[in-house]
Design a protein around this motif. Structure first.
Motif, PDB file in Angstrom:
ATOM      1  N   SER A 172      10.022   8.117  11.923  1.00 25.71           N
ATOM      2  CA  SER A 172       9.743   9.555  12.007  1.00 25.71           C
ATOM      3  C   SER A 172      11.067  10.266  12.270  1.00 25.71           C
ATOM      4  O   SER A 172      12.031   9.633  12.723  1.00 25.71           O
ATOM      5  N   ASP A 173      11.096  11.564  11.988  1.00 24.36           N
ATOM      6  CA  ASP A 173      12.359  12.310  12.134  1.00 24.36           C
ATOM      7  C   ASP A 173      12.901  12.211  13.556  1.00 24.36           C
ATOM      8  O   ASP A 173      14.099  12.170  13.774  1.00 24.36           O
ATOM      9  N   THR A 174      12.018  12.194  14.546  1.00 23.95           N
ATOM     10  CA  THR A 174      12.487  12.200  15.937  1.00 23.95           C
ATOM     11  C   THR A 174      12.541  10.793  16.534  1.00 23.95           C
ATOM     12  O   THR A 174      13.354  10.535  17.420  1.00 23.95           O
TER      13      THR A 174
ATOM     14  N   GLY B 129      14.980  11.443   5.162  1.00 21.29           N
ATOM     15  CA  GLY B 129      13.809  11.661   4.311  1.00 21.29           C
ATOM     16  C   GLY B 129      13.553  13.141   4.109  1.00 21.29           C
ATOM     17  O   GLY B 129      13.271  13.605   2.991  1.00 21.29           O
ATOM     18  N   ALA B 130      13.683  13.927   5.191  1.00 21.25           N
ATOM     19  CA  ALA B 130      13.416  15.369   5.121  1.00 21.25           C
ATOM     20  C   ALA B 130      14.433  16.060   4.212  1.00 21.25           C
ATOM     21  O   ALA B 130      14.084  16.971   3.444  1.00 21.25           O
ATOM     22  N   THR B 131      15.685  15.624   4.262  1.00 22.77           N
ATOM     23  CA  THR B 131      16.738  16.203   3.405  1.00 22.77           C
ATOM     24  C   THR B 131      16.357  16.016   1.937  1.00 22.77           C
ATOM     25  O   THR B 131      16.451  16.939   1.130  1.00 22.77           O
ATOM     26  N   LEU B 132      15.897  14.806   1.602  1.00 19.70           N
ATOM     27  CA  LEU B 132      15.520  14.537   0.216  1.00 19.70           C
ATOM     28  C   LEU B 132      14.259  15.297  -0.183  1.00 19.70           C
ATOM     29  O   LEU B 132      14.148  15.789  -1.304  1.00 19.70           O
ATOM     30  N   THR B 133      13.324  15.413   0.751  1.00 16.66           N
ATOM     31  CA  THR B 133      12.085  16.136   0.449  1.00 16.66           C
ATOM     32  C   THR B 133      12.400  17.590   0.115  1.00 16.66           C
ATOM     33  O   THR B 133      11.817  18.179  -0.797  1.00 16.66           O
ATOM     34  N   LYS B 134      13.382  18.160   0.852  1.00 16.77           N
ATOM     35  CA  LYS B 134      13.782  19.542   0.589  1.00 16.77           C
ATOM     36  C   LYS B 134      14.412  19.641  -0.811  1.00 16.77           C
ATOM     37  O   LYS B 134      14.108  20.548  -1.581  1.00 16.77           O
ATOM     38  N   LEU B 135      15.229  18.676  -1.168  1.00 17.80           N
ATOM     39  CA  LEU B 135      15.910  18.726  -2.469  1.00 17.80           C
ATOM     40  C   LEU B 135      14.959  18.454  -3.636  1.00 17.80           C
ATOM     41  O   LEU B 135      15.055  19.065  -4.695  1.00 17.80           O
ATOM     42  N   LEU B 136      14.040  17.515  -3.422  1.00 18.02           N
ATOM     43  CA  LEU B 136      13.189  17.050  -4.537  1.00 18.02           C
ATOM     44  C   LEU B 136      11.845  17.771  -4.620  1.00 18.02           C
ATOM     45  O   LEU B 136      11.166  17.679  -5.627  1.00 18.02           O
TER      46      LEU B 136
ATOM     47  N   MET C 279       7.086  19.643   5.940  1.00 20.67           N
ATOM     48  CA  MET C 279       6.008  18.882   6.601  1.00 20.67           C
ATOM     49  C   MET C 279       6.579  17.686   7.352  1.00 20.67           C
ATOM     50  O   MET C 279       7.590  17.120   6.944  1.00 20.67           O
ATOM     51  N   THR C 280       5.893  17.257   8.415  1.00 24.92           N
ATOM     52  CA  THR C 280       6.267  15.993   9.061  1.00 24.92           C
ATOM     53  C   THR C 280       5.393  14.895   8.450  1.00 24.92           C
ATOM     54  O   THR C 280       4.341  15.181   7.861  1.00 24.92           O
ATOM     55  N   ARG C 281       5.823  13.642   8.639  1.00 24.50           N
ATOM     56  CA  ARG C 281       5.022  12.512   8.140  1.00 24.50           C
ATOM     57  C   ARG C 281       3.673  12.469   8.857  1.00 24.50           C
ATOM     58  O   ARG C 281       2.663  12.087   8.281  1.00 24.50           O
ATOM     59  N   GLU C 282       3.694  12.888  10.136  1.00 21.56           N
ATOM     60  CA  GLU C 282       2.472  12.804  10.951  1.00 21.56           C
ATOM     61  C   GLU C 282       1.349  13.693  10.406  1.00 21.56           C
ATOM     62  O   GLU C 282       0.172  13.409  10.593  1.00 21.56           O
ATOM     63  N   GLU C 283       1.733  14.785   9.728  1.00 24.02           N
ATOM     64  CA  GLU C 283       0.715  15.711   9.212  1.00 24.02           C
ATOM     65  C   GLU C 283      -0.135  15.099   8.094  1.00 24.02           C
ATOM     66  O   GLU C 283      -1.128  15.681   7.683  1.00 24.02           O
TER      67      GLU C 283
ATOM     68  N   ILE D  38       0.851  -1.206   0.000  1.00 18.84           N
ATOM     69  CA  ILE D  38       0.000   0.000   0.000  1.00 18.84           C
ATOM     70  C   ILE D  38       0.882   1.250   0.000  1.00 18.84           C
ATOM     71  O   ILE D  38       1.528   1.569   0.993  1.00 18.84           O
ATOM     72  N   THR D  39       0.910   1.926  -1.163  1.00 20.21           N
ATOM     73  CA  THR D  39       1.662   3.188  -1.260  1.00 20.21           C
ATOM     74  C   THR D  39       0.718   4.342  -1.586  1.00 20.21           C
ATOM     75  O   THR D  39       1.171   5.448  -1.867  1.00 20.21           O
ATOM     76  N   SER D  40      -0.596   4.071  -1.594  1.00 18.13           N
ATOM     77  CA  SER D  40      -1.543   5.119  -1.986  1.00 18.13           C
ATOM     78  C   SER D  40      -1.640   6.166  -0.879  1.00 18.13           C
ATOM     79  O   SER D  40      -1.577   5.846   0.302  1.00 18.13           O
ATOM     80  N   GLY D  41      -1.800   7.405  -1.313  1.00 14.47           N
ATOM     81  CA  GLY D  41      -1.925   8.496  -0.340  1.00 14.47           C
ATOM     82  C   GLY D  41      -1.048   9.639  -0.752  1.00 14.47           C
ATOM     83  O   GLY D  41      -0.396   9.587  -1.792  1.00 14.47           O
ATOM     84  N   ILE D  42      -1.048  10.695   0.072  1.00 17.32           N
ATOM     85  CA  ILE D  42      -0.232  11.851  -0.317  1.00 17.32           C
ATOM     86  C   ILE D  42       1.135  11.782   0.370  1.00 17.32           C
ATOM     87  O   ILE D  42       1.246  11.308   1.493  1.00 17.32           O
ATOM     88  N   PRO D  43       2.176  12.239  -0.354  1.00 15.61           N
ATOM     89  CA  PRO D  43       3.503  12.332   0.269  1.00 15.61           C
ATOM     90  C   PRO D  43       3.674  13.706   0.921  1.00 15.61           C
ATOM     91  O   PRO D  43       2.874  14.606   0.680  1.00 15.61           O
ATOM     92  N   ARG D  44       4.723  13.875   1.729  1.00 10.39           N
ATOM     93  CA  ARG D  44       4.910  15.190   2.346  1.00 10.39           C
ATOM     94  C   ARG D  44       5.628  16.155   1.423  1.00 10.39           C
ATOM     95  O   ARG D  44       6.323  15.753   0.494  1.00 10.39           O
TER      96      ARG D  44
END
Ligand code: NAI
Length: 308
Positions: A176-178, A214-221, A86-90, A76-82
């Motif tokens: 999660s990041d933390t 993950g957050a580093t890549l999200t910022k770049l991509l 954004m945090t994954r929790e949002e 299951i990969t359906s859904g929105i990405p961050r």
């Protein structure tokens, strides 16, 4: 054996591609809600078959779950990405509804399926699948640790200036990041503890870079990553279909293991033809135990937002 991948977006398509390239599944069915999207991705991927030399058949459907009937594994990969910042929790509000509906459709057509949950916040989505699917707990596996461990090894190899194949390491606890817990105490370079080679400053930097990987890549991509997530899923699917019994950190429903119950968290497990064949109990340092408990508390808080 048939594999279904729900969500033909970045992660779903990457995972279908890696599965096909390794040629161990007879069929991959891509499902998406966007009209024609899964069919298009499947056709594009099938047109790489003669070039890349695989025989796996890839098909796509816009929401017709009868095409997924008899799947051994469903991802299951359906859904929105961050998005950046954004945090994954949002993502929980939108993704919980999608994951619940998708799970019901999958189980209806493949009652013996093993589900791999990827959508974020993944530990909570895996928990939701446990609470709503009626499947035995051995057949629900969250993907986080496989990816986070690959990112840990990447950062370790970089700090050690070593080939990646020389390093080993594992990340457990929350995706999660933390809440991620890179097990530095157990990381090795050709069997030798990495603490032999790295300063405290380097150690802190490897741990931090892993946690925000993950957050580093999200910022770049501008959106979340897909190659490494897709590859991580394909390794888990292969371990099930080929009964490889690999030890992979996965988000699993705990029943007393690591001092936790009624929660999905990342722990090492043997993954084979029955799904989770065994949760492996490793000894954590006191500091690691405290961090594991802290991560559990944070995931429990997010689980509290689910209406199950
Ligand atoms: P994406 O937006 O590229 O793809 C998601 C796809 O799901 C879209 O094509 C969309 O049309 C489809 N979809 C939405 N609702 C659906 C439904 N009800 N039924 C079928 N398909 C539906 O997103 P991407 O980058 O592929 O990420 C997917 C999810 O995976 C996100 O929640 C992301 O945060 C998560 N993720 C998790 C990772 C992990 O380690 N667990 C790693 C990377 C991403």
């Amino acid at each position: 054996m048939k594999v279904t991948v729900v969500g033909a977006g970045a992660v779903g398509a990457s995972c279908a591609e890696y599965i096909a390239m390794k040629d161990f599944a007879s069929e991959v069915v891509l499902v998406d809600i966007k009209e024609g999207f899964a069919e298009g991705k499947a056709m594009d991927l099938m047109q790489t078959a003669s070039l890349n030399g695989f025989d796996t058949k890839i098909t796509g459907t816009t929401g017709d779950y009868s095409k997924t009937a008899g799947s051994k594994v469903a991802v299951i990969t359906s859904g929105i990405p961050r998005k950046p910042g954004m945090t994954r929790e949002e993502l929980i509000g939108i993704n919980a509804g999608i994951v619940k509906e998708v799970t019901e459709n999958l189980v209806k057509h493949s009652p013996d399926v093993i589900i791999i949950v990827v959508s974020n916040p993944m530990d909570t989505m895996a928990y939701l699948v446990h609470k709503t699917s009626g499947l035995p707990k051995e057949r629900i596996i969250g993907m986080g640790g496989a990816l986070d461990s690959a990112r840990f090894k990447y950062r370790l190899a970089e700090a050690l200036e070593s080939p990646i194949s020389d390093v080993d390491g594992m990340v457990i606890a929350a995706h999660s990041d933390t809440g991620m817990l890179p097990l530095f105490s157990k990381a090795t370079r050709n069997g030798v503890p990495v603490s032999e080679f790295l300063t405290d400053e380097q150690k802190a930097s490897v741990i931090e870079e892993t946690k925000v990987g993950g957050a580093t890549l999200t910022k770049l991509l501008g959106t979340s990553a897909w190659y490494a997530p897709g590859a991580a899923v394909s390794v888990m699917v292969q371990s099930i279909l080929c009964d490889q019994k690999k030890m992979i950190p996965c988000s699993l429903m705990l029943d007393g293991e690591y001092g936790q119950s009624d929660i999905c968290l990342g722990v090492p497990a043997i993954i084979g033809k029955n799904g989770v064949e065994k949760i492996v109990n490793i000894t954590l340092t006191e500091e690691e135990q405290a961090k594991f408990a802290e991560a559990a508390k944070a995931v429990r808080d997010v689980n509290g937002d689910l209406k199950v």
